[in-house]
Design a protein around this motif. Structure first.
Motif, short mmCIF file in Angstrom:
data_model
loop_
_atom_site.label_atom_id
_atom_site.label_comp_id
_atom_site.label_asym_id
_atom_site.label_seq_id
_atom_site.Cartn_x
_atom_site.Cartn_y
_atom_site.Cartn_z
N ALA A 150 80.78 6.98 26.74
CA ALA A 150 80.17 6.85 25.90
C ALA A 150 80.61 5.87 25.13
CB ALA A 150 79.61 8.39 25.34
N ARG A 151 81.62 5.81 24.35
CA ARG A 151 82.34 5.06 23.21
C ARG A 151 81.56 3.93 23.61
NH1 ARG A 151 86.39 3.62 22.38
NH2 ARG A 151 88.22 4.72 23.58
N ASP A 152 81.73 3.64 24.84
CA ASP A 152 82.04 2.12 25.56
C ASP A 152 80.35 1.35 25.15
OD1 ASP A 152 84.36 1.13 25.67
OD2 ASP A 152 84.18 1.70 27.69
N LEU A 153 79.77 2.14 25.23
CA LEU A 153 77.70 2.07 25.93
C LEU A 153 77.71 2.43 24.52
CD1 LEU A 153 78.13 3.52 29.78
CD2 LEU A 153 78.15 1.24 28.39
N PHE A 154 77.85 2.96 23.29
CA PHE A 154 77.55 3.18 22.43
C PHE A 154 76.20 2.57 21.92
CE2 PHE A 154 76.61 3.87 17.80
CZ PHE A 154 76.63 5.64 18.23
N PRO A 155 74.67 3.09 21.76
CA PRO A 155 73.70 1.86 21.44
C PRO A 155 73.34 0.21 20.57
CG PRO A 155 73.07 3.74 21.68
CD PRO A 155 74.03 3.65 21.64
N ARG B 40 76.26 -0.30 19.62
CA ARG B 40 77.57 -1.29 19.74
C ARG B 40 78.81 -0.64 19.95
NH1 ARG B 40 78.54 0.68 14.99
NH2 ARG B 40 80.99 1.32 13.86
N ARG B 41 80.06 -1.06 21.14
CA ARG B 41 80.72 -0.52 21.20
C ARG B 41 81.70 0.50 19.52
NH1 ARG B 41 86.70 -0.11 21.91
NH2 ARG B 41 87.41 0.67 23.55
N LEU B 42 82.24 1.52 19.92
CA LEU B 42 82.88 2.40 19.24
C LEU B 42 84.15 2.30 19.24
CD1 LEU B 42 81.26 5.81 18.26
CD2 LEU B 42 80.66 3.51 16.82
N ASN B 43 85.40 2.21 18.67
CA ASN B 43 86.32 2.78 18.66
C ASN B 43 86.61 3.62 18.72
OD1 ASN B 43 87.08 2.52 16.04
ND2 ASN B 43 87.37 0.24 15.33
N GLN B 44 87.59 4.54 18.39
CA GLN B 44 88.24 5.67 19.09
C GLN B 44 88.21 6.60 16.87
OE1 GLN B 44 92.23 6.13 20.10
NE2 GLN B 44 90.88 6.32 22.43
#
Length: 270
Positions: A18-23, A25-29
């Motif tokens: 879900a982080r990688d595919l966040f609409p 942009r990719r979210l980091n931790q």
């Protein structure tokens, strides 16, 4: 099948995905941690399956990622898996129930236990348990109580035998705090807490505990538990019979106000 066997691993994978595919942009931790109001180290531990998942995290992840309850459902499976095999289905059903009725002749029901009371029970049941094991068991038990603190808690009816209030579990302070917790739970608008006094006739259910779960579709599921065993009961005739037995116990119990008075009296005397 793998999801059912290892919901903890799937929780971690879904979080990373879900982080990688966040609409946007990719979210980091760090960014995700800020959005769900936890530390980056918490997100890191979740994604490598290390340590417990904070109970308030799954609904926040569902909100951030618009996953329609996926993380909440996985968390319920993970939590159920931490309980003995005979009680896992009950733990899966409990968060979905719209009404819960509990009877206990011996101990405060798990949904209403304080951490210290639960710890005393676990310590007595397994004197060789390590500190880490005790912390995990207590945390799993207390996590069940999240359903009572949400925006739409189930209707809860609890009847305990007077002996539950008088039995010393963990010492005087533990019992005072537990009795105070019962008073608080009993004061909530969605909860009715009653005590079956010693003066009442011995009920049919005296030799065990009983939980009655009413599901959203109206189905009724019963769970009975002994010392090291438990059973889910769904056969209509059995459900009717034991539900009627619970009604008799409840009718024989002290009123809500009289029960609170007795709890308060015992708390102040301890």
């Amino acid at each position: 099948m793998d999801d059912e066997q290892d919901p903890r691993q799937r929780f971690a994978e879904e979080c990373r995905s879900a982080r990688d595919l966040f609409p946007e942009r990719r979210l980091n931790q760090t960014e995700l941690a800020r959005m769900v109001r936890v530390s980056k180290s918490t997100i890191s531990r979740v994604e490598i399956c290390e340590g417990p998942i904070p109970p308030d995290l799954p609904p926040l992840l569902d909100q951030v990622f618009s996953t329609d309850g996926l993380f909440k459902r996985l968390y319920e499976q993970i939590a159920a898996g931490s309980f003995p095999a005979h009680s896992r289905r009950r733990m899966m059903l409990e968060p979905r129930a719209r009404a819960i009725a509990e009877w206990s002749a011996t101990l405060v029901p798990g949904l209403l236990q304080t951490g210290a009371y639960a710890r005393a029970l676990f310590s007595a049941g397994d004197p060789r348990a390590t500190e880490r094991e005790l912390v995990h068991k207590v945390g799993s038990r207390l996590a069940r109580q999240d359903i009572l603190r949400g925006s739409s808690p189930p209707d809860l009816s609890v009847v305990v035998c007077e002996s539950v209030l008088r039995r010393n579990v963990g010492g005087a302070k533990v019992m005072r705090d537990q009795l105070a917790a019962l008073l608080w739970y009993g004061s909530q608008p969605t909860t009715v807490l009653q005590v079956l006094p010693f003066s009442a006739n011995a009920p049919e259910l005296l030799d065990g505990s009983l939980s009655i779960l009413t599901m959203p579709d109206g189905a009724t599921v019963l769970y009975t538990e002994g010392v090291r065993s438990g059973s889910i009961l769904e056969e209509p005739a059995t459900v009717r019979h034991l539900s009627r037995s619970y009604d008799v116990v409840r009718a024989s119990a002290l009123s809500r106000d009289a029960s609170a008075d007795l709890i308060r009296e015992l708390m102040e005397a301890s």
